[in-house]
Structures are given as structure tokens and as C-alpha cells.
Design a protein around this motif. Structure first.
Motif, PDB file in Angstrom:
ATOM      1  N   LEU A 121      35.684 -58.586   2.039  1.00  0.00           N
ATOM      2  CA  LEU A 121      36.176 -58.413   0.672  1.00  0.00           C
ATOM      3  C   LEU A 121      34.941 -58.388  -0.213  1.00  0.00           C
ATOM      4  O   LEU A 121      34.315 -59.421  -0.459  1.00  0.00           O
ATOM      5  N   ARG A 147      37.786 -54.643   9.004  1.00  0.00           N
ATOM      6  CA  ARG A 147      38.530 -54.124   7.859  1.00  0.00           C
ATOM      7  C   ARG A 147      37.740 -54.442   6.596  1.00  0.00           C
ATOM      8  O   ARG A 147      37.204 -55.540   6.457  1.00  0.00           O
ATOM      9  N   VAL A 149      37.737 -54.236   2.273  1.00  0.00           N
ATOM     10  CA  VAL A 149      38.324 -54.005   0.955  1.00  0.00           C
ATOM     11  C   VAL A 149      37.169 -53.987  -0.034  1.00  0.00           C
ATOM     12  O   VAL A 149      36.467 -54.989  -0.210  1.00  0.00           O
ATOM     13  N   ARG A 170      39.739 -49.944   2.293  1.00  0.00           N
ATOM     14  CA  ARG A 170      40.663 -49.937   1.162  1.00  0.00           C
ATOM     15  C   ARG A 170      39.839 -50.091  -0.104  1.00  0.00           C
ATOM     16  O   ARG A 170      39.061 -51.031  -0.227  1.00  0.00           O
ATOM     17  N   ALA A 172      39.671 -50.471  -4.245  1.00  0.00           N
ATOM     18  CA  ALA A 172      40.429 -50.894  -5.424  1.00  0.00           C
ATOM     19  C   ALA A 172      39.529 -50.806  -6.648  1.00  0.00           C
ATOM     20  O   ALA A 172      38.408 -51.322  -6.638  1.00  0.00           O
ATOM     21  N   VAL A 186      42.321 -57.120  -6.979  1.00  0.00           N
ATOM     22  CA  VAL A 186      43.045 -57.208  -5.721  1.00  0.00           C
ATOM     23  C   VAL A 186      43.952 -58.434  -5.758  1.00  0.00           C
ATOM     24  O   VAL A 186      43.570 -59.494  -6.250  1.00  0.00           O
ATOM     25  N   GLU A 190      48.417 -57.671  -1.618  1.00  0.00           N
ATOM     26  CA  GLU A 190      47.654 -56.588  -1.002  1.00  0.00           C
ATOM     27  C   GLU A 190      46.838 -57.088   0.183  1.00  0.00           C
ATOM     28  O   GLU A 190      46.652 -56.378   1.189  1.00  0.00           O
ATOM     29  N   LEU A 191      46.336 -58.292   0.071  1.00  0.00           N
ATOM     30  CA  LEU A 191      45.378 -58.801   1.045  1.00  0.00           C
ATOM     31  C   LEU A 191      46.037 -59.367   2.307  1.00  0.00           C
ATOM     32  O   LEU A 191      45.501 -59.202   3.412  1.00  0.00           O
ATOM     33  N   LEU A 194      46.314 -57.348   5.552  1.00  0.00           N
ATOM     34  CA  LEU A 194      45.021 -56.985   6.122  1.00  0.00           C
ATOM     35  C   LEU A 194      44.354 -58.152   6.832  1.00  0.00           C
ATOM     36  O   LEU A 194      43.414 -57.960   7.613  1.00  0.00           O
TER      37      LEU A 194
END
Length: 236
Positions: A121, A147, A149, A170, A172, A186, A190-191, A194
Motif C-alpha cells: 500500500l 498485490r 495498491v 490497483r 487510486a 482508499v 476496498e482493501l 486484496l
């Protein structure tokens, strides 16, 4: 990105030659460098760059690696900070062919071992270590383990936006609507999807972003020990 809260380990100073330089956004400079006596690095590590004046005054800052270890050049993305001694020089003065003092790679705690399922993140120029992780995952064909974000104010200021999107991150934007997402921070909703199957989480960005992201992960039920945070910004 400039790291504030990572204490460097002892590695030898060497020199690096700027091979490529570009300004991908108004506030960033991307450097690709040949480093003499270069050591292998892990995704998530960084390098120190030291500038030396004629009177022997020195200034140094740390910058995260964007490159994969098998890239023949070391790639750094530097955010030009207001009154930044090092970032201002790298953005406005340094040229291809210049030789700089460098030390690295540095950092162990924030590295990804390429085997553990993880989520990054990251915000703003804090995307840089996630780019290194994604490039490494792609080379090793372990894309499913990572993954990402990536959060930015708008498309024009988010570094590596096209590459991140291509690699499935992803994205944002906090100030720009897209076809799939309204502008804004975020959210936990949404999180949470994931985070399924993730054993580690990495947070990188400004102090404000890092505080928000860490709190968000805790609210989503991530154990404190599974969160690794790297904050950046101006240093004293």
C-alpha cells in the motif's frame, strides 16, 4: 524518494555514473546509473548518494531502488524537495556522465523475499520500492505473490503509473475520478478483499500517508507484526 527512518548498515562507498536522466513529472527525476563494484540487491533496499563541495562540505540522502537486481543499471527516482540540497542538485544540475559518490544497497527490514505473499500500500513517490518488487516478481514469474495498491493525487503526478497499471496494480487517485473509482482515499472495503492470503504488508509514502495506511491496515485486521512501514520526506 528520500528515506528518513531507516538506519544504514555499513557498506563501502563507491562511485556511480549517470547513464540516463529524465524528468518524468514536474517534481521527480529518474536516474539510471552504472555503479562501480555493484553488489546484488533485494527489492525494497535503497542507496545513499553523497555530494561533496570544493570546501569538502558534504550532504547525503537515501533513495529507494526501482530496479530489479538483474537490471544492468541501478534505477532511482528522486523527488525534488523544496530547498533540498541533494534532490535539487540531481534534478537541476547533474548531467549524464557525471560521477557521484554512492553507498549501498542498504536496508533489510523492508525487503521482500520473493516467496511470501504480500500486499504493498504505497503513495506518491513511495511507489518506488513496490516497482522494484513488481519487476522482480515479473522476472521470477511470481506475480501472484504480490498485490499493489498505488495512491496518488492525480495521474500526472503518480510515478510509474503506466507500468504499475500494466502489472495489475490497483490505482487510486485522491483528487481525480476514474471510470472505475471516485476520487478519495482508499477505504477498508476496498482493501479487505486484496488482503486475503497475504502474509506481509508494506507501506511506503509520506509521514501523513504512512500513518493513514498503517491505521487502515490495522482496522482491516492485519496484525501489527505483519506491517512494515517506510516513511519519507525532507530530512534535517
Amino acid at each position: 524518494m528520500s528515506i528518513q527512518d531507516v538506519r544504514p548498515v555499513e557498506t563501502a562507498w563507491t562511485t556511480g555514473t549517470i547513464i540516463e536522466k529524465e524528468l518524468p513529472t514536474e517534481r521527480t527525476v529518474r536516474l539510471r546509473m552504472h555503479v562501480d563494484g555493484r553488489l546484488p540487491h533485494q527489492p525494497g533496499q535503497h542507496y545513499l548518494i553523497r555530494l561533496r563541495a570544493p570546501d569538502d562540505y558534504t550532504a547525503q540522502r537515501s533513495y529507494s531502488l526501482a530496479s530489479d537486481d538483474e537490471d544492468p543499471l541501478v534505477e532511482l527516482l528522486v523527488e525534488r524537495l523544496p530547498d533540498g540540497e541533494v534532490s535539487g542538485f540531481l534534478a537541476d544540475v547533474a548531467e549524464v556522465g557525471d560521477v557521484l559518490e554512492m553507498r549501498g544497497p542498504i536496508g533489510r527490514w523492508f525487503t521482500w523475499d520473493t516467496r511470501t505473499p504480500a500486499l504493498c500500500l504505497v503513495g506518491g513517490t513511495g511507489v518506488v520500492p513496490a516497482v522494484s518488487m513488481l519487476r522482480t516478481a515479473r522476472r521470477l514469474h511470481r506475480d501472484e505473490l504480490l498485490r499493489v495498491v498505488a495512491v496518488g493525487r492525480s495521474p500526472d503526478v503518480l510515478p510509474y503509473r503506466a507500468e504499475l497499471a500494466k502489472d495489475g496494480a490497483r490505482i487510486a487517485y485522491t483528487r481525480v475520478d476514474t471510470d472505475t473509482r471516485p476520487a478519495g482515499a482508499v477505504t477498508a472495503d476496498e482493501l479487505r478483499p486484496l488482503l486475503e492470503g497475504r502474509e506481509l504488508t508494506y507501506v511506503c509514502g509520506s509521514a501523513r500517508f504512512a500513518a493513514y495506511a498503517e491505521t487502515l491496515l490495522l482496522d482491516c485486521g492485519v496484525a501489527p507484526g505483519a506491517i512494515r512501514v517506510e516513511r519519507f520526506g525532507p530530512s534535517g
